[in-house]
Design a protein around this motif. Sequence first.
Motif, PDB file in Angstrom:
ATOM      1  N   LEU C  39     -15.339 -15.965 -71.418  1.00 57.63           N
ATOM      2  CA  LEU C  39     -15.467 -17.357 -70.859  1.00 57.63           C
ATOM      3  C   LEU C  39     -15.932 -18.735 -70.966  1.00 57.63           C
ATOM      4  CD1 LEU C  39     -13.834 -17.874 -67.502  1.00 57.63           C
ATOM      5  CD2 LEU C  39     -16.115 -16.901 -66.609  1.00 57.63           C
ATOM      6  N   VAL C  40     -14.259 -19.659 -71.526  1.00 58.98           N
ATOM      7  CA  VAL C  40     -14.949 -20.658 -72.466  1.00 58.98           C
ATOM      8  C   VAL C  40     -15.374 -22.246 -71.405  1.00 58.98           C
ATOM      9  CG1 VAL C  40     -15.620 -21.889 -74.340  1.00 58.98           C
ATOM     10  CG2 VAL C  40     -14.622 -19.837 -74.649  1.00 58.98           C
ATOM     11  N   GLY C  41     -15.678 -22.784 -71.474  1.00 58.65           N
ATOM     12  CA  GLY C  41     -15.580 -23.591 -71.107  1.00 58.65           C
ATOM     13  C   GLY C  41     -17.186 -25.279 -70.494  1.00 58.65           C
ATOM     14  N   GLU C  42     -16.480 -26.212 -70.907  1.00 59.88           N
ATOM     15  CA  GLU C  42     -17.981 -27.357 -71.092  1.00 59.88           C
ATOM     16  C   GLU C  42     -18.091 -27.924 -69.789  1.00 59.88           C
ATOM     17  OE1 GLU C  42     -16.821 -31.185 -72.902  1.00 59.88           O
ATOM     18  OE2 GLU C  42     -14.455 -30.561 -72.238  1.00 59.88           O
ATOM     19  N   SER C  43     -19.588 -28.007 -69.152  1.00 58.48           N
ATOM     20  CA  SER C  43     -20.162 -28.079 -67.972  1.00 58.48           C
ATOM     21  C   SER C  43     -19.746 -28.830 -66.837  1.00 58.48           C
ATOM     22  CB  SER C  43     -21.333 -28.616 -68.473  1.00 58.48           C
ATOM     23  OG  SER C  43     -21.341 -30.046 -68.632  1.00 58.48           O
ATOM     24  N   GLY C  44     -19.658 -27.700 -65.666  1.00 59.91           N
ATOM     25  CA  GLY C  44     -18.895 -28.675 -64.557  1.00 59.91           C
ATOM     26  C   GLY C  44     -16.929 -28.133 -64.639  1.00 59.91           C
ATOM     27  N   SER C  45     -17.044 -27.542 -65.574  1.00 54.79           N
ATOM     28  CA  SER C  45     -15.840 -26.484 -65.763  1.00 54.79           C
ATOM     29  C   SER C  45     -15.444 -25.494 -64.342  1.00 54.79           C
ATOM     30  CB  SER C  45     -14.928 -26.037 -66.877  1.00 54.79           C
ATOM     31  OG  SER C  45     -15.845 -24.792 -67.756  1.00 54.79           O
ATOM     32  N   GLY C  46     -16.526 -24.650 -64.244  1.00 56.24           N
ATOM     33  CA  GLY C  46     -17.191 -23.891 -63.175  1.00 56.24           C
ATOM     34  C   GLY C  46     -16.675 -22.398 -63.341  1.00 56.24           C
ATOM     35  N   LYS C  47     -17.717 -22.080 -64.812  1.00 57.28           N
ATOM     36  CA  LYS C  47     -17.169 -21.175 -65.471  1.00 57.28           C
ATOM     37  C   LYS C  47     -18.740 -20.415 -64.702  1.00 57.28           C
ATOM     38  CE  LYS C  47     -20.009 -22.912 -69.346  1.00 57.28           C
ATOM     39  NZ  LYS C  47     -20.634 -23.699 -68.915  1.00 57.28           N
ATOM     40  N   SER C  48     -19.437 -20.333 -64.700  1.00 49.95           N
ATOM     41  CA  SER C  48     -21.348 -20.077 -63.883  1.00 49.95           C
ATOM     42  C   SER C  48     -20.279 -19.486 -62.325  1.00 49.95           C
ATOM     43  CB  SER C  48     -22.122 -21.042 -63.858  1.00 49.95           C
ATOM     44  OG  SER C  48     -22.517 -21.442 -65.777  1.00 49.95           O
ATOM     45  N   MET C 232     -11.779 -21.890 -69.854  1.00 47.57           N
ATOM     46  CA  MET C 232     -12.192 -22.766 -68.355  1.00 47.57           C
ATOM     47  C   MET C 232     -11.611 -24.399 -68.268  1.00 47.57           C
ATOM     48  SD  MET C 232     -14.158 -20.616 -65.638  1.00 47.57           S
ATOM     49  CE  MET C 232     -13.339 -21.807 -63.936  1.00 47.57           C
ATOM     50  N   TYR C 233     -10.672 -25.480 -67.338  1.00 48.13           N
ATOM     51  CA  TYR C 233     -11.092 -26.878 -67.619  1.00 48.13           C
ATOM     52  C   TYR C 233     -10.976 -27.728 -66.374  1.00 48.13           C
ATOM     53  CZ  TYR C 233     -10.051 -31.726 -69.055  1.00 48.13           C
ATOM     54  OH  TYR C 233     -10.231 -33.270 -68.575  1.00 48.13           O
ATOM     55  N   ALA C 234     -11.871 -28.020 -65.759  1.00 47.20           N
ATOM     56  CA  ALA C 234     -11.927 -28.500 -64.138  1.00 47.20           C
ATOM     57  C   ALA C 234     -11.355 -27.032 -63.126  1.00 47.20           C
ATOM     58  CB  ALA C 234     -10.929 -29.761 -63.977  1.00 47.20           C
ATOM     59  N   GLY C 235     -12.592 -26.291 -63.450  1.00 51.34           N
ATOM     60  CA  GLY C 235     -12.246 -25.834 -62.731  1.00 51.34           C
ATOM     61  C   GLY C 235     -11.048 -24.651 -62.230  1.00 51.34           C
ATOM     62  N   ASN C 236     -10.245 -24.637 -63.653  1.00 54.57           N
ATOM     63  CA  ASN C 236      -8.673 -23.458 -63.599  1.00 54.57           C
ATOM     64  C   ASN C 236      -9.061 -22.897 -64.927  1.00 54.57           C
ATOM     65  OD1 ASN C 236      -7.627 -25.956 -62.508  1.00 54.57           O
ATOM     66  ND2 ASN C 236      -6.905 -24.444 -61.612  1.00 54.57           N
ATOM     67  N   ILE C 237      -8.512 -21.686 -65.034  1.00 55.41           N
ATOM     68  CA  ILE C 237      -8.115 -20.973 -66.315  1.00 55.41           C
ATOM     69  C   ILE C 237      -6.946 -21.836 -67.079  1.00 55.41           C
ATOM     70  CG2 ILE C 237      -7.294 -18.946 -67.721  1.00 55.41           C
ATOM     71  CD1 ILE C 237      -9.570 -17.252 -65.833  1.00 55.41           C
ATOM     72  N   VAL C 238      -7.058 -22.437 -68.109  1.00 58.27           N
ATOM     73  CA  VAL C 238      -6.027 -23.750 -68.479  1.00 58.27           C
ATOM     74  C   VAL C 238      -5.044 -22.486 -70.012  1.00 58.27           C
ATOM     75  CG1 VAL C 238      -6.862 -25.284 -67.969  1.00 58.27           C
ATOM     76  CG2 VAL C 238      -7.528 -24.432 -70.481  1.00 58.27           C
ATOM     77  N   GLU C 239      -5.901 -21.698 -70.075  1.00 59.97           N
ATOM     78  CA  GLU C 239      -5.239 -20.450 -71.272  1.00 59.97           C
ATOM     79  C   GLU C 239      -6.288 -19.017 -71.618  1.00 59.97           C
ATOM     80  OE1 GLU C 239      -5.142 -22.760 -75.162  1.00 59.97           O
ATOM     81  OE2 GLU C 239      -3.784 -21.369 -75.617  1.00 59.97           O
ATOM     82  N   HIS C 240      -5.353 -18.298 -71.699  1.00 60.99           N
ATOM     83  CA  HIS C 240      -5.798 -17.339 -71.892  1.00 60.99           C
ATOM     84  C   HIS C 240      -4.613 -16.254 -72.665  1.00 60.99           C
ATOM     85  CE1 HIS C 240      -5.665 -12.828 -69.907  1.00 60.99           C
ATOM     86  NE2 HIS C 240      -6.182 -12.451 -70.963  1.00 60.99           N
ATOM     87  N   THR C 241      -5.618 -15.234 -73.920  1.00 60.05           N
ATOM     88  CA  THR C 241      -4.909 -14.694 -74.850  1.00 60.05           C
ATOM     89  C   THR C 241      -6.698 -13.666 -75.878  1.00 60.05           C
ATOM     90  OG1 THR C 241      -3.880 -14.403 -76.979  1.00 60.05           O
ATOM     91  CG2 THR C 241      -4.437 -16.072 -76.111  1.00 60.05           C
ATOM     92  N   PRO C 291      -5.487 -31.338 -64.468  1.00 63.80           N
ATOM     93  CA  PRO C 291      -6.785 -31.712 -64.314  1.00 63.80           C
ATOM     94  C   PRO C 291      -6.486 -32.648 -65.294  1.00 63.80           C
ATOM     95  CG  PRO C 291      -7.105 -30.184 -64.800  1.00 63.80           C
ATOM     96  CD  PRO C 291      -5.474 -30.378 -64.106  1.00 63.80           C
ATOM     97  N   PHE C 292      -5.994 -31.995 -66.425  1.00 60.93           N
ATOM     98  CA  PHE C 292      -6.274 -32.248 -68.366  1.00 60.93           C
ATOM     99  C   PHE C 292      -5.729 -33.773 -68.724  1.00 60.93           C
ATOM    100  CE2 PHE C 292      -5.889 -31.589 -72.692  1.00 60.93           C
ATOM    101  CZ  PHE C 292      -6.713 -32.242 -73.394  1.00 60.93           C
ATOM    102  N   TYR C 293      -4.393 -33.885 -67.318  1.00 62.37           N
ATOM    103  CA  TYR C 293      -3.411 -35.693 -67.675  1.00 62.37           C
ATOM    104  C   TYR C 293      -3.754 -36.091 -68.467  1.00 62.37           C
ATOM    105  CZ  TYR C 293      -0.096 -39.026 -66.915  1.00 62.37           C
ATOM    106  OH  TYR C 293       1.116 -40.175 -66.953  1.00 62.37           O
ATOM    107  N   GLU C 294      -5.265 -37.257 -68.146  1.00 59.57           N
ATOM    108  CA  GLU C 294      -5.581 -38.824 -68.519  1.00 59.57           C
ATOM    109  C   GLU C 294      -6.364 -38.438 -70.135  1.00 59.57           C
ATOM    110  OE1 GLU C 294      -5.506 -40.629 -65.959  1.00 59.57           O
ATOM    111  OE2 GLU C 294      -4.571 -39.566 -64.497  1.00 59.57           O
TER     112      GLU C 294
END
Lengths: 320, 295, 674
Positions: C39-48, C232-241, C291-294
């Motif tokens: 489960l990969v993401g930056e800090s604050g992505s909600g993974k923990s 994970m990005y910003a609390g969502n799972i954005v990709e899974h495979t 959430p990744f739009y910007e």
Amino acid sequence: MAKYILKRIAQTVVVIIIVAIATFFLTSLIPSDPVYVIGGEDLTQEQYDAIYYSLGLDKPLPVRFFNWAANALKGDFGTSYVYHQPVWKLIGSRVTTTLYFSFLSMLISIPIGILFGMITAVKRGKKADTIITLLANISSCLPQFWIGICLLFIFGLKMRILPTYGFDWPWKIGLGEHLKLIIMPLICLSLGGIASFTRQTRSSMLEVIRQDFVRTARSKGLKEKKVIFKHIMRNGLIPVITMFGNRLAFMIGGSMFVENVFAIPGMGTLMLKCINGSDLPTIQALVLITTAVSCVAYILTDLLYVIVDPRISLTSDQSN
Amino acid sequence: MNEMNKEICKKDQRREKARKFIKTMFSRKMVIVAATGVVIFILLAIFAGIITPYNPNTTSPYETFQKPSATHWLGTDDYGRDILTRLIYGARVSLIVGVLAVVIACVIGVFLGLCAAYFGGIVDTVIMRLSEALMSIPRIMVALALIAIIGSSISDLAIVLAIPTIPGYIRMIRGQALSLKTSDYVRAVELQGANSFYVMLKHILPNAISPIIVMMTQQVGSTILMESGLSYVGIGISIPIASWGTMVSNGKNYLLNQPILAIAPGVCVALLVICLNVLGDGIRDALDPRLRGEI
Amino acid sequence: MSNLLNISGLKTGFRTENQLITIVDNVSLHLKRGEIIGLVGESGSGKSVTMMSTIQLLSGSGKIMDGSVELEDNGINILDYKPNSPQMQEIRGGRIGMIFQEPMTSLNPVMTIGAQIQETIMLHLGLNSEDAKKRAIEMMKLVNIPDAEERYNNYAQQFSGGMRQRIMIAMVLAAKPDILIADEATTALDVTTQGQLLEMIRDLSVKTGIAVIIVTHNLGIVARYADRIYVMYAGNIVEHTTTKELFRDPKHPYTRGLLRAIPRLNDQKDRVLIPIDGLPPTPAERPAYCPFYERCLYRGEECSQRNKPELHEVAPGHFIACHLTPETVDERKGYVESLMQKKRPEKEIQDSNCLEVNGLVKSFDIHKGIMQRKVGSFNALEDISFNLRKGETLGLVGESGCGKTTLARCLLRMYKPNAGEIKLFDHDIAALTKRELRPYRNLISMVFQDPFSSLDPRQTAGSIVGEPLKLHKLVSGQEEYEGKVDHLFEMVGLSPLQKGRYPHEFSGGQRQRLGIARALASNPEIMILDEPISALDVSIQAQIINLLEELQSRLGLSYIFIAHDLAVVKHISDRILVMYLGRVMEIADSDELYDHPLHPYTRALLSSVPLVDPEQEEGRPFIPLKGEVPSVLNRPKGCPFSDRCDHASERCTREIPPLKTMDNGHIVACFLYE
């Protein structure tokens, strides 16, 4: 471990020596002539000289200090200027009385304070927490002597169920009478202690609750009770233990007010009389003895601390 | 033009910071109440002469032990002096002694603490051993011994009560200075060749200031408690001057016929100390960047 | 095969003063028996928070708002149990075990580690205390803790970080759970220790069939160890495979961005990092659209007008949460590739040395007792020799405690070396006094690791950056000062308008820019960069690396770059110096070092670094290092590496191999190459 204790004892000895030097030289600055204190105001020159030489006041200050210190080591603090009897005889029974009250009130305030502290920490934000914390905060702001007077007014004068003054040991007046005599002073002395133990326990428990290892304990599936008693409590009480010595010192000092209110013949009342009468030897002895007692309390606290917290002996063993 | 903009910008930021500080501080109702209480006590102390029509020390033998009435709101004492008036003047004594003692202790303590941290070595050892020695004598014993030497006027009392609290400041400021000394930002400045004196004043002291302020606010209350105690046992403020402690001591003799004489001053002490402590907690919370939501 | 764990539609929020802020939004994932997922993401992505919600271990203000968690598809939603219910307590630890990031604080400091393991066993397996103790010792042996019986009664603080994490694993596995969650469990550890631990976890998973969820920000780790990956990005799972698919053909713009932003060990020399611009939105500011739009390079107008994209299958077994169709992505491919065409900034390395270090020794005294009597000393640095050419970047790598930081501090003359010379442009500064050092201070400056503690919280950004100007008296007059500070701000990509702000008002990356600006202020020739990016998020790291490279080419600076992330060091450095226990092991050009490492230690070190490429990773040998990182206090007598080296001969334990320069300039200290 043994090294650590030796180190602490050595430190304490240094502290007591510094205190002894400071007390002696500072009290000799008290602006009243001991000769007049002893002999009264109307003295002939011969009488004056006789007392002057008998006190050794003709010798320089450092010499007097060493004489005094050498005697003090043997337990001889000289003769009281006011009571005209050996200081050690004078203070012996009074020190015992004061220490008796101090220890009793420690015995009362530690368990109650810790219990309240744990309740408030565990029930944080709930009604019990709000009420106990509020009471603790208020009672740590009340002047001890005033609490004493209020108790005395209510139970002694209005309701007339408790005696208003005096103190004696249970083997002389019986346990019942004794308890009646000590109950109000003890409440006075303990209230502040309970309040400060409650506050300290609460804050250090809350500190521990946030720690990672508490999360670990919960992640193992431990019951909340076990998490609190096995993991949080032992860690949370360590900072509380460090307060023991401090608090005992505070109680010995603070007992003066309570002794005054209830006319208990203890160290505090004696100290007051001696200050008003410029009784140098007794003042010196009292300062030194209270210091020694609190130093012993500090060392005992540290020992307890070492026993409870393995981190201390570990770090002192490993080189550093 | 540009310069002016910058100035305005800076001022705005400073104002913003102050606003934030005040906002967090007064976010709890208790703190507002406490602050109001402290202000009232201070105003009473300052304007005591204007507020009350009576002189605190004028005795009137025909008006002793009067019950509370429209003329004497809290009644009179054994010499016929107005109790309320004496209470108001008592606030003056307590506040002066409390504040003065804390300022004295803070100035001396911070100076010695910085010296200990800055010079290190033998200076550090001497200062720390002495303050350890001072700390191991019960606070009240130090005060008593010092009163015997120095005396017990209001300013003497402030000094006497200040001295036992100095080690607290020394230890705190020294600890702060030593830990900040190894922080990365102090290292960064030292690497630029700044001398330690500059580092102490510019980078360490400003960062150590908030715990000092917190400690000061907490000490005012306990000093006032101690002062009232000493006055009560009769070695603090001497008798004719109206102070809360002496009033209780005096009132103790007349508990049955005029209990208010002993009770009221104690309530005053308690109220003032509670207000000061709550205010102190408020300041502590407001100074804590974690609680201000900055980190 | 049925799922062992099935999380669906999980939504978790945290209560702040007046609102409930969603941290984890509609997260679904599943796990099969014996599988390892990442489960990969930056800090604050909600993974923990996702993992904490799963076992209901949220702190006071956290609240699970929606979703279900099922074990073995048995139809029971364990989120229906109360957090303190007996059922949940049985699952926590008994079915799902968890290890955490901070090995230093995750164990109870006043309980022996044995008692802590024993406690778990008695709780979940119902053994009596004798049997539990036996099993605890078995478990300690299983995770390779030497002298398990004796160390049973030790406390956590008597172990190193890696050992504590092993103890945590032993404790968790002792209760025979079905699932192990490793929440950034190896992040705080050295790369070699990290390798040891993850290899061990993989072995245990194969042996015992336990399923593992690796929660991390490190793409390399999941590339090497996970079977499937959730990004994970910003609390969502954005990709899974599956792992292979994800790295071969990443489909979500965020994943693509990440892979473009991180340096890899097997990169070409001229690879350009493309940072992801901007910052992830904070939980309270997350928009209703993607959430990744910007920050998205592929974004189209429609993205901001539609709702948050849901996870959907775009290829067999490949799910992404993105509105863009493959066609639109292809359309914008050209634009993104044009970014990739950008060249790395040119730099010029001159032949002359700006720094030359010869035989540097630094020792520290050991004090003991009341009087702080000196009882001995140890060498933190021994016989360090190297040179730094003008305009060059020298990477400094080694495990923690190898003396990297001590060396940096000696070079900066925060420490006075005991022997040897430090030649700064032919002036030996090793023995100068404070006063004599003054004229040299501005030539060499430093950027610190922690962007939070390295800036004085009570100074404005402007005065932090401008302070060196004043201290070195580089400006005359206020106007010149302001002008120079403005210029410094612009150089590091900050607006001079932010001069009046305080450090806490900046983000981590911006604060590191401030640190760089301060280091530049004194017009240095050499900059020492002590782990300057390790505290930053992956997507921000590339921004700082690029900034540093740009500054180097513009100003002709020389860098000494200290880092534990070998991929980053390799990307930025021209040459690399490998240190071990205070000695130089090897110095070589960075490509040469990677392609032909000579020293056995360097080889082991390189093999512990995962490659962020599962296909290359396959069949790549892992050279395990024996034992723990030793301390300089008990350095072996001969070659410091001799006790962990597979090639060590009897001579290695007696003699210290000298540094030897090979024909191609490759320097190594090892008897294998005599």
